[in-house]
Scaffold this motif. Structure first.
Motif, PDB file in Angstrom:
ATOM      1  N   ALA A 147      -2.976  48.343   8.758  1.00 26.58           N
ATOM      2  CA  ALA A 147      -4.103  48.204   7.845  1.00 26.58           C
ATOM      3  C   ALA A 147      -3.768  47.225   6.723  1.00 26.58           C
ATOM      4  CB  ALA A 147      -4.474  49.569   7.264  1.00 26.58           C
ATOM      5  N   THR A 148      -2.541  47.309   6.204  1.00 27.74           N
ATOM      6  CA  THR A 148      -2.117  46.395   5.145  1.00 27.74           C
ATOM      7  C   THR A 148      -2.140  44.953   5.634  1.00 27.74           C
ATOM      8  OG1 THR A 148      -0.717  48.069   4.109  1.00 27.74           O
ATOM      9  CG2 THR A 148      -0.229  45.762   3.601  1.00 27.74           C
ATOM     10  N   ALA A 149      -1.572  44.703   6.823  1.00 30.86           N
ATOM     11  CA  ALA A 149      -1.543  43.345   7.365  1.00 30.86           C
ATOM     12  C   ALA A 149      -2.956  42.816   7.600  1.00 30.86           C
ATOM     13  CB  ALA A 149      -0.746  43.329   8.664  1.00 30.86           C
ATOM     14  N   LEU A 150      -3.848  43.669   8.114  1.00 30.21           N
ATOM     15  CA  LEU A 150      -5.218  43.246   8.398  1.00 30.21           C
ATOM     16  C   LEU A 150      -5.975  42.923   7.112  1.00 30.21           C
ATOM     17  CD1 LEU A 150      -7.230  42.756  10.623  1.00 30.21           C
ATOM     18  CD2 LEU A 150      -7.890  45.159  10.529  1.00 30.21           C
ATOM     19  N   LEU A 151      -5.785  43.730   6.075  1.00 29.83           N
ATOM     20  CA  LEU A 151      -6.450  43.477   4.801  1.00 29.83           C
ATOM     21  C   LEU A 151      -5.969  42.180   4.160  1.00 29.83           C
ATOM     22  CD1 LEU A 151      -6.513  47.085   3.309  1.00 29.83           C
ATOM     23  CD2 LEU A 151      -8.511  45.655   3.760  1.00 29.83           C
ATOM     24  N   VAL A 152      -4.661  41.944   4.200  1.00 29.35           N
ATOM     25  CA  VAL A 152      -4.112  40.710   3.628  1.00 29.35           C
ATOM     26  C   VAL A 152      -4.675  39.497   4.363  1.00 29.35           C
ATOM     27  CG1 VAL A 152      -2.002  39.352   3.304  1.00 29.35           C
ATOM     28  CG2 VAL A 152      -2.017  41.791   2.753  1.00 29.35           C
ATOM     29  N   ALA A 153      -4.715  39.567   5.699  1.00 28.85           N
ATOM     30  CA  ALA A 153      -5.238  38.455   6.490  1.00 28.85           C
ATOM     31  C   ALA A 153      -6.721  38.238   6.233  1.00 28.85           C
ATOM     32  CB  ALA A 153      -4.994  38.723   7.973  1.00 28.85           C
ATOM     33  N   ALA A 154      -7.488  39.323   6.101  1.00 27.43           N
ATOM     34  CA  ALA A 154      -8.930  39.201   5.864  1.00 27.43           C
ATOM     35  C   ALA A 154      -9.213  38.512   4.534  1.00 27.43           C
ATOM     36  CB  ALA A 154      -9.575  40.585   5.899  1.00 27.43           C
ATOM     37  N   ARG A 155      -8.444  38.872   3.504  1.00 26.82           N
ATOM     38  CA  ARG A 155      -8.652  38.226   2.205  1.00 26.82           C
ATOM     39  C   ARG A 155      -8.281  36.753   2.273  1.00 26.82           C
ATOM     40  NH1 ARG A 155      -5.898  43.112   0.151  1.00 26.82           N
ATOM     41  NH2 ARG A 155      -7.500  44.610  -0.456  1.00 26.82           N
ATOM     42  N   ALA A 156      -7.245  36.420   3.038  1.00 32.25           N
ATOM     43  CA  ALA A 156      -6.846  35.017   3.165  1.00 32.25           C
ATOM     44  C   ALA A 156      -7.929  34.215   3.875  1.00 32.25           C
ATOM     45  CB  ALA A 156      -5.521  34.919   3.923  1.00 32.25           C
TER      46      ALA A 156
END
Length: 320
Positions: A93-102
């Protein structure tokens, strides 16, 4: 050629797309396209099969080589849809959220798509609960250049002109232009050197700033130019160029990614003190406007004052 882990990771991300579209590609040809030796390529190929489609070790990439050619055995299988429900662990979830914001901050993204992504991110944050807190303290910069690299490599091989929709950070806008590709090279990031038909001059384009690309039927016919010497780096400002100092907060760290600079010192609040040189400091006034509350131009003083004056004028216009 000396390389670091970041450069190798970027190259391997591009390799995945490149090899998927070129079954049976020749080792020497792929190595030449990526500007590396055959031994370095084989070293990358030895790592790729350890990579999978899941953070927790799903299907692995099946990439094989006989020393002369390369095959990706399960490219279609890995791209197939599955019926398994999505269940995210905290790290996923952390990796997906970081990628989505990028992705939401990528130049050239349609506003409707950006808003849809932001709504989806908000729902994911709610579902992730406490896991979302860790992701808010992380940021990532990445290059979505694999497909662009493959298209440009093809254009160079076939001597074809290319249409680009390209983001210019200095002007903060997208431009459309036709270029005759000359070569691809890597200096930290991957670049295209080409003859630009819009400016009628040689130009260098960063692949992660290419919003759209299309190969044209017209033949590329760039003038004969001497390749630039990049041994001292891509940006080689003159010692006579005026020095500009910009201080940015955490929300303005993107400046260090988009503007070539001499140094970027960490500040206590998570921001950066960025020093750069430019023959025309006034061209950075727009940067001051873009930063807003996320940063300020420190020196030279006259440029800082012009940026403040422009900000006051802009605020007055909104008031009217």
């Amino acid at each position: 050629m000396a390389t670091n882990a970041i450069d190798q990771t970027r190259r391997m991300l591009s390799l995945v797309t490149y090899l998927r579209d070129r079954p049976g590609a020749a080792v020497e040809e792929v190595a030449r396209a990526f500007g590396i030796t055959a031994d370095e390529l084989i070293s990358d190929l030895n790592v790729l099969p350890m990579c999978g489609t899941s953070f927790r070790g799903g299907d692995l990439l099946e990439i094989e080589s006989d020393g002369e050619h390369i095959w990706w055995r399960n490219a279609d299988a890995l791209g197939a849809d599955t019926a398994q429900p999505l269940r995210l662990a905290a790290d996923e979830a952390t990796a997906l959220l970081v990628a989505a914001r990028a992705v939401a901050n990528l130049p050239g993204l349609r506003e409707s798509d950006r808003e849809a992504l932001q709504r989806a991110t908000a729902k994911l944050e709610a579902a992730a609960g406490e896991s979302a807190g860790a992701s808010s303290r992380l940021s990532v910069t990445f290059e979505s250049e694999g497909g662009v690299f493959a298209d440009l490599d093809r254009a160079i091989a076939e001597r074809r002109r290319v249409w680009l929709r390209y983001y210019s950070p200095a002007r903060d806008r997208l431009t459309e232009r036709e270029v005759d590709p000359v070569r691809l090279f890597t200096v930290g990031r991957t670049y295209l050197e080409a003859w630009c038909r819009l400016s009628e001059d040689r130009r260098t384009f960063r692949l992660d700033r290419v919003a759209q690309i299309r190969l044209l039927d017209e033949a590329a016919d760039p003038p004969r130019v001497e390749p630039r010497d990049l041994s001292a780096g891509l940006v080689q400002p003159s010692a006579d160029d005026p020095e500009v100092v910009v201080e940015v907060g955490p929300g303005g760290r993107w400046v260090a990614e988009y503007y070539p600079h001499d140094s970027a010192e960490e500040l206590p609040d998570g921001g950066l003190r960025i020093t750069l040189r430019t023959p025309d400091p006034s061209s950075l006034r727009r940067l001051g406007l873009r930063l807003g509350a996320d940063g300020r131009i420190v020196s030279p003083p006259e440029l800082a004052e012009r940026a403040r004056a422009a900000s006051r004028e802009a605020l007055a216009a909104y008031g009217e």
